[in-house]
Design a protein around this motif. Structure first.
Motif, PDB file in Angstrom:
ATOM      1  N   GLU A  28       0.827  -1.285   0.183  1.00 42.08           N
ATOM      2  CA  GLU A  28      -0.040  -0.065  -0.049  1.00 42.08           C
ATOM      3  C   GLU A  28       0.946   1.330   0.249  1.00 42.08           C
ATOM      4  N   LYS A  32       1.000   4.128  -2.954  1.00 43.38           N
ATOM      5  CA  LYS A  32       0.516   5.451  -2.800  1.00 43.38           C
ATOM      6  C   LYS A  32       1.760   6.201  -3.396  1.00 43.38           C
ATOM      7  N   MET A  52      -2.201  -6.333  -4.589  1.00 45.27           N
ATOM      8  CA  MET A  52      -2.828  -6.487  -3.436  1.00 45.27           C
ATOM      9  C   MET A  52      -3.128  -8.132  -2.892  1.00 45.27           C
TER      10      MET A  52
END
Length: 495
Positions: A28, A32, A52
């Motif tokens: 994550e 980002k 993911m």
């Protein structure tokens, strides 16, 4: 833990094992960072869903206590590697819409080791270029800047997206490929580490071919230790690649002792080029002093045929490229040009290839076709192959005389600005490969290690060349150099 995307592979692996973080959190953080870095144009096909899914699976493996070194670590994959169900365009218009039904051996090995694919990375079209300016996706941009200058700089090529992404902490590491310096030159330009292994150490199956006798995959990382970890996961025999070596893959990380006492390091006099910037010369002699201080013996050597390396390379590589790229004809996959009434198959080939290939690829295909044509085959191609044999013998003689590794500059300058090398003179761009192409012609392993900054605050790298199949020994020498140089500079965030 904050700034998880700034970790290297070794630090992140250790944090995952201790339970300080999870692969999902690491992934994550990288996703980002990628979304906030569109200005760098490094990631060209983002795959957050795949990332993911793999991160969750990796966390399960780690919990079960059966996780290999790369398990749970988020990486980027150069667009030259075929990835199942994900666009794999080699940064070319001619492969628009191509989504392979299979996975390249290297990306499969990394997936099997539990690594997390964040997406596909920008590159020069078909890996032809030294500045990442020939891509259908547009230029990749270096996260580095010259002093207070806002000019956009090249991250190098052809693995420019990989270099930019690793230097900007968008991923923990990335795959690259090296045909004439395409891992080592961008690594040197961006203050990262890049190793091209011995020809045959990594499978070429499922990697879009440029020049089949020169291409090799390798890792681009934040440290030498990380390079050792990732290289081990990428290597290994593959029956699908006839040039893949049936050799056991050692534990490269375990070989990093930093002890190089008694090693002989050769300094080739032929690499002292006319017009080489003083900063590069000083970096080179400083590097030799660092290795000497670490206990190595520095010896002067001669690689007599070095001056013929670039011309030989720019005959052999385009010749192989023209042959490999003949398959892109608009018939089976990728882009097909719109045809007019009365157009036949010849017109389809001509229009598709004229539209689909960029200028640099067209130039190299034409050069390659010319040197392979009747009447010129012996004058150019066969002569270049003979020169290649002589270059290889130069290295063999030096290693036979007891030299363990060779130290050279990695590039003739620091990174230059995008658009500064004009297309009007492609030879100027080709000169960027002057220190790296010999390694590909001889099939040897070579590594670029960041060793200092120039007066404008840009990274400069040194190259170490090793004996065939001795990547472990080469990585250890690089580790000693990295420790002595103490390079810790990072680009200041502007993107």
């Amino acid at each position: 833990m904050s700034d998880l995307n700034k970790l290297g592979l070794a630090e992140a692996r250790d944090a995952l094992r201790k339970g300080d973080t999870t692969s999902v959190e690491l992934t994550e953080a990288c996703l980002k960072a990628i979304d906030a870095a569109d200005a760098l144009n490094a990631f060209v096909h983002k795959t957050p869903e795949i990332a993911m899914e793999r991160a969750k699976a990796a966390d399960e493996r780690i919990k079960a206590g059966e996780a290999p070194s790369m398990c749970g670590l988020p990486i980027g994959i150069k667009d030259l590697f075929c990835t199942k169900g994900v666009p794999s365009q080699a940064a070319s218009k001619i492969l628009e819409g191509f989504k392979p039904e299979y996975e390249s051996t290297v990306s499969q090995k990394l997936a099997d080791a539990g690594s997390v694919m964040l997406g596909k990375l920008n590159m020069d079209e078909f890996a032809m270029g030294s500045s990442n300016e020939t891509s259908v996706y547009g230029d990749a941009v270096s996260p580095w800047r010259r002093g207070n200058d806002d000019a956009q700089l090249t991250p190098g090529g052809s693995s420019g997206g990989s270099a930019s992404a690793v230097a900007a902490d968008l991923c923990l590491a990335a795959t690259g490929t090296d045909t004439g310096g395409s891992i080592r030159q961008p690594a040197a330009f961006t203050g990262t580490v890049g190793i091209k292994p011995t020809y045959g150490r990594c499978s070429r199956w499922g990697i879009v071919a440029f020049a089949s006798s020169l291409d090799q995959a390798g890792p681009m990382t934040k440290s030498v230790r990380d390079a050792a970890i990732m290289l081990e996961a990428m290597c290994g025999h593959d029956p699908k690649d006839s040039t893949s070596a049936e050799l056991a893959v050692p534990d490269f990380e375990a070989m990093l002792t930093g002890d190089i006492r008694g090693k002989k390091i050769g300094i080739p006099k032929e690499y002292r080029m006319d017009g080489m910037p003083g900063e590069i010369g000083k970096l080179w002699s400083d590097g030799a002093e660092m290795l000497k201080a670490a206990g190595a013996e520095i010896v002067d050597i001669s690689l007599t045929h070095t001056k013929y390396a670039l011309p030989a390379y720019y005959v052999i590589a385009p010749a192989e490229a023209s042959s490999n790229l003949a398959r892109y004809d608009g018939v089976r996959y990728g882009r097909r040009a719109k045809l007019e009434a009365g157009d036949g198959i010849t017109e389809m080939y001509e229009k598709t290839r004229a539209e689909g290939f960029g200028h640099e690829v067209q130039r190299r295909v034409m050069v390659g076709t010319y040197v392979l044509s009747a009447g010129f085959y012996d004058a150019y191609y066969n002569r270049a192959r003979k020169v290649r044999t002589l270059i290889k013998k130069d290295f063999e003689d030096v290693f036979a005389a007891g030299v363990d590794a060779i130290l050279t500059p990695a590039t003739p300058s620091a990174a230059f600005g995008l658009g500064e090398m004009t297309e009007a003179d492609p030879v100027q761009m080709y000169l960027n490969d002057v220190f790296t192409v010999t390694v590909n012609l001889a099939g040897l392993p070579g590594i670029a290690v960041p060793a200092g900054l120039d007066k404008q605050g840009l990274p400069l790298g040194l190259q170490l060349i090793g004996k065939p199949w001795e990547e472990g020994d080469l990585l250890n020498t690089a580790y000693a150099l990295e420790n002595a140089a103490g390079f810790v500079a990072k680009p200041q965030q502007w993107w």
